[in-house]
Enzyme design. Structure first.
Site, PDB file in Angstrom:
ATOM      1  CB  CYS A  46      35.252  36.695  32.824  1.00 41.42           C
ATOM      2  SG  CYS A  46      35.095  34.971  33.282  1.00 41.42           S
ATOM      3  CG  HIS A  78      33.009  38.875  35.524  1.00 43.60           C
ATOM      4  ND1 HIS A  78      31.920  38.239  34.970  1.00 43.60           N
ATOM      5  CD2 HIS A  78      33.898  37.891  35.846  1.00 43.60           C
ATOM      6  CE1 HIS A  78      32.145  36.936  34.958  1.00 43.60           C
ATOM      7  NE2 HIS A  78      33.339  36.700  35.474  1.00 43.60           N
ATOM      8  CG  ASN A 126      31.226  33.534  36.461  1.00 45.26           C
ATOM      9  OD1 ASN A 126      30.977  34.056  35.381  1.00 45.26           O
ATOM     10  ND2 ASN A 126      32.447  33.446  36.954  1.00 45.26           N
TER      11      ASN A 126
END
Ligand code: UT7
Length: 335
Positions: free
Chosen positions: A115, A262, A292
């Site tokens: 991430c 993020h 995501n």
């Protein structure tokens, strides 16, 4: 020493939209649970058999970023490709993008920081540009999650969250030290490596071994996430690393024109927004549409924010990420 500056952004999302209700047909979940816990309403999944791969999606995003930067592929001195879902075990997807772009020889490096991959990518680009070694660097974040998730009730804690897509940025040398990337802040903490991980197939779990065992309960080849632990660490580390960046540059939270976190979970982003007392117009979220997308989430969101006119020249922009590793980081820039 030079600064580096983003001069072009692009994104690519597969066409196939998968809603929460679509997932509820495959597993015991609901639109209500997913929306309440994560903010996600839909995500994109690559259709099996399509041409979309992390490299081809990254390539498409890169072409848009290059066009917006006014550069040709041949102008790129370095490719950095951030992904946790590379096309092949090896070589990395960076060289595949290099081939697709038709660049005969330049360094092409994969970044495996999950991430936080895009933040690590632009920080690495920034260092190479600062020293004068390279002038134009292409940073890509791209993921194919859907090909490797468990879409049964067993995997619902992970599979409802992740989506596919790619984003790309072109960075170039900036001689005005008051603009461009002002600072980046990177961290990792391997103590928590297994809390969000995919252990097999790997050198710990060789494919022939997995096949020979033929164990239907072996889920080592699906991602594992200890959601609550990740969540607790995320909110602390996000805050720390944003604060560090603000202090380093003598900025107050109120100075931020746009914060692009993020896109891990809308609840995490909202927690940070509240903590730093940021207004809705200071934060950009699109997790509701794309889920995501790990290393791709920040470049997709930043591209979309730019396309919507939410990032303008002179704006103070903060990016921050947290994820598997654990890894985390922030980047502060004047657009
Ligand atoms: O980008 C990388 C970084 N990742 C993150 O930042 C993720 C951080 N963590 C999270 O976002 C949250 O922990 C999740 C969204 C993953 C999970 O939310 P939670 O509020 O922590 O739920 P939980 O894992 O504690 O599960 C609560 C309940 C459990 O049932 P029981 O044991 O209470 O009966 C789960 O089995 O919810 C169940 N559950 C689900 N129910 C319906 C888990 N996944 C689902 C699902 N649908 N998809």
């Amino acid at each position: 020493m030079y600064n580096s500056r983003i001069i072009g952004m692009g994104k690519y999302l597969p066409d196939n939209v998968v809603t929460n209700d679509d997932l509820a047909k495959l597993m015991d979940t609901s639109d209500e649970w997913i929306t309440e816990r994560t903010g996600i309403k839909e995500r994109r999944h690559i259709v099996k058999g399509s041409d979309d791969t992390p490299a081809t999606m990254g390539h498409k995003a890169a072409l848009i970023a290059l066009e917006r930067a006014g550069l040709q592929p041949k102008d790129i001195d370095l490719i950095l490709f951030a992904t946790l879902s590379p096309d092949y075990y090896f070589p990395g997807s960076g060289v595949l993008v290099q081939k697709l772009l038709g660049i005969p020889a330049c360094p092409a490096m994969d970044i495996r920081m999950q991430c936080s991959g895009f933040i690590y990518g632009i920080s690495t680009a920034d260092q190479f540009i600062k020293t004068g070694m390279y002038k134009n660097v292409l940073v890509i974040g791209s993921e194919n999650h859907s090909g490797g998730l468990d879409f049964t009730t067993r995997g619902r804690g992970v599979s409802v969250i992740f989506g596919d897509g790619a984003g790309a940025a072109v960075l170039t040398r900036e001689e005005d030290n008051t603009r461009g990337i002002l600072s980046t802040h990177l961290y990792s903490e391997g103590e928590h490596a297994e809390e969000l991980s995919l252990i097999g197939p790997s050198t710990q779990r060789w494919v022939p071994e997995i096949i020979a065992a033929n164990d239907p309960d072996d889920i080592s080849y699906y991602p594992y996430m200890n959601g609550q632990t990740v969540f607790k660490h995320a909110v602390v580390r996000f805050s720390e690393v944003i604060n560090e960046g603000l202090q380093k540059n003598n900025w107050e939270a109120a100075d931020i024109d746009l914060f692009v976190p993020h896109q891990a979970n809308l609840r995490i982003a909202q927690f940070i927004q509240k903590k730093f007392r940021l207004g809705d117009d200071q934060v950009y979220n699109n997790i509701m549409r794309y889920g995501n997308t790990t290393a791709a989430s920040i470049p997709i969101a930043l591209t979309e924010a730019w396309e919507e006119g939410k990032v303008k020249e002179g704006d103070k922009v903060v990016l921050a990420a947290f994820g598997s590793g654990f890894t985390w980081g922030s980047a502060l820039m004047v657009w």
